[in-house]
Design an enzyme around this catalytic site. Structure first.
Site, mmCIF file in Angstrom:
data_model
loop_
_atom_site.group_PDB
_atom_site.id
_atom_site.type_symbol
_atom_site.label_atom_id
_atom_site.label_comp_id
_atom_site.label_asym_id
_atom_site.label_seq_id
_atom_site.Cartn_x
_atom_site.Cartn_y
_atom_site.Cartn_z
ATOM 1 N N TYR A 35 -4.599 -3.554 -2.358
ATOM 2 C CA TYR A 35 -3.182 -3.856 -2.654
ATOM 3 C C TYR A 35 -3.596 -5.279 -2.999
ATOM 4 C CZ TYR A 35 -1.322 0.055 0.036
ATOM 5 O OH TYR A 35 -1.012 1.457 0.375
ATOM 6 N N PHE B 234 4.668 -9.279 3.461
ATOM 7 C CA PHE B 234 3.941 -8.347 4.417
ATOM 8 C C PHE B 234 2.719 -7.940 4.118
ATOM 9 C CE2 PHE B 234 6.346 -6.382 0.650
ATOM 10 C CZ PHE B 234 5.281 -5.540 0.136
ATOM 11 N N ARG C 229 3.760 11.537 -7.130
ATOM 12 C CA ARG C 229 4.881 10.617 -7.179
ATOM 13 C C ARG C 229 6.050 10.851 -6.770
ATOM 14 N NH1 ARG C 229 3.195 4.992 -5.989
ATOM 15 N NH2 ARG C 229 5.265 4.637 -5.942
ATOM 16 N N THR D 6 9.303 4.366 -2.245
ATOM 17 C CA THR D 6 8.603 3.576 -1.382
ATOM 18 C C THR D 6 9.312 3.417 0.061
ATOM 19 O OG1 THR D 6 7.716 2.430 -3.149
ATOM 20 C CG2 THR D 6 7.366 1.317 -1.111
ATOM 21 N N ARG E 108 7.845 11.405 2.123
ATOM 22 C CA ARG E 108 8.593 9.724 2.874
ATOM 23 C C ARG E 108 9.725 10.231 3.205
ATOM 24 N NH1 ARG E 108 6.182 5.757 -1.530
ATOM 25 N NH2 ARG E 108 4.102 5.505 -0.765
ATOM 26 N N ASN F 133 4.907 4.672 5.739
ATOM 27 C CA ASN F 133 5.470 5.600 4.833
ATOM 28 C C ASN F 133 4.332 6.772 4.375
ATOM 29 O OD1 ASN F 133 3.991 4.385 2.882
ATOM 30 N ND2 ASN F 133 5.498 3.677 1.409
ATOM 31 N N GLU G 265 -8.491 3.406 -9.020
ATOM 32 C CA GLU G 265 -8.409 3.889 -7.351
ATOM 33 C C GLU G 265 -9.369 4.942 -7.047
ATOM 34 O OE1 GLU G 265 -4.218 4.310 -6.457
ATOM 35 O OE2 GLU G 265 -3.754 2.274 -6.474
HETATM 36 P P1 IDP Z 1 4.247 2.456 -3.286
HETATM 37 O O1 IDP Z 1 3.195 2.866 -2.195
HETATM 38 O O2 IDP Z 1 5.350 3.282 -3.273
HETATM 39 O O3 IDP Z 1 3.475 2.478 -4.508
HETATM 40 P P2 IDP Z 1 4.313 -0.399 -3.471
HETATM 41 O O4 IDP Z 1 5.360 -1.285 -3.966
HETATM 42 O O5 IDP Z 1 2.912 -0.277 -4.255
HETATM 43 O O6 IDP Z 1 4.768 0.812 -3.112
HETATM 44 O O7 IDP Z 1 3.693 -1.056 -1.897
HETATM 45 C C1 IDP Z 1 2.628 -0.439 -1.154
HETATM 46 C C2 IDP Z 1 2.696 -0.486 0.108
HETATM 47 O O8 IDP Z 1 3.200 -1.598 0.859
HETATM 48 C C3 IDP Z 1 3.908 0.722 0.485
HETATM 49 O O9 IDP Z 1 3.699 2.061 0.347
HETATM 50 C C4 IDP Z 1 4.229 0.172 1.877
HETATM 51 O O10 IDP Z 1 3.303 0.701 2.751
HETATM 52 C C5 IDP Z 1 4.155 -1.456 1.857
HETATM 53 N N1 IDP Z 1 5.311 -2.001 1.559
HETATM 54 C C6 IDP Z 1 6.143 -2.157 0.403
HETATM 55 N N2 IDP Z 1 7.207 -2.823 0.289
HETATM 56 C C7 IDP Z 1 7.207 -3.293 1.902
HETATM 57 C C8 IDP Z 1 8.243 -4.188 2.481
HETATM 58 O O11 IDP Z 1 9.178 -4.701 1.856
HETATM 59 N N3 IDP Z 1 7.663 -4.473 3.690
HETATM 60 C C9 IDP Z 1 6.704 -3.946 4.424
HETATM 61 N N4 IDP Z 1 5.833 -2.992 3.533
HETATM 62 C C10 IDP Z 1 6.045 -2.672 2.390
HETATM 63 MG MG MG Z 2 2.050 1.119 -5.354
#
Ligand code: IDP
Ligand code: MG
Length: 137
Positions: A49, A57, A85, A91, A102, A112, A126
């Site tokens: 990440y 976060f 996806r 997300t 989700r 999620n 990955e």
């Molecule tokens: P994705 O998993 O749909 O690709 P990303 O933006 O890559 O989304 O974010 C990675 C992970 O970080 C998300 O799946 C979620 O678990 C967490 N996340 C994303 N945005 C937030 C937020 O605003 N608050 C808390 N956790 C978040």
């Molecule tokens: Mg992502």
């Protein structure tokens, strides 16, 4: 044929949703090419990440992803990256449509249920990070 990488996150495993999640990919017509369970080391979670390291976060996310056993898989099939996806949904569970993983099983961020690669480049990186190089996979 395309390959993508998924993680069923700790609360997905704790809630007994491994079969549910994997069956959705299989029902779509995608194949599980590799499958394993384990714990993600903190260092690997931070690397996975890294693009989010400046987000407020980030620490909570790393703690969550390392809080229990996960299930990791390589999913294979035509247009696998985009199909997976679509099947997982948006997300934020508040925005994820019912019918998506989700949308059906999650209520609030960061929880999620599932991670999936979002591009051919991240899928390759990955898969290499969690399963070794594609040649070994
Ligand atoms: P994705 O998993 O749909 O690709 P990303 O933006 O890559 O989304 O974010 C990675 C992970 O970080 C998300 O799946 C979620 O678990 C967490 N996340 C994303 N945005 C937030 C937020 O605003 N608050 C808390 N956790 C978040
Ligand atoms: Mg992502």
């Amino acid at each position: 044929m395309e390959r993508t990488f998924i993680i069923i996150k700790p609360e997905g495993v704790r809630r007994g949703l491994i079969g549910e999640v994997l069956s959705r990919f299989e029902r779509k017509g995608l194949r599980i090419a590799r499958l394993t369970t384990g714990h993600i080391p903190e260092k690997v979670a931070r690397e996975h990440y890294a693009h989010l390291k400046d987000k407020p976060f980030f620490d909570e996310l790393v703690e969550y992803m390392t809080s229990g056993m996960v299930c990791m898989a390589i999913i294979e099939g035509p247009n696998a990256i985009q199909h997976v996806r679509s099947l997982i949904g948006a997300t934020n569970p508040v925005e994820a449509a019912p019918g998506t993983i989700r949308g059906d099983f999650a209520t609030e961020l960061p929880y999620n249920i599932v991670h999936a690669s979002d591009s051919p480049e991240t899928a390759i990186a990955e898969i290499a990070r969690f399963f070794g190089t594609e040649e070994d996979a």
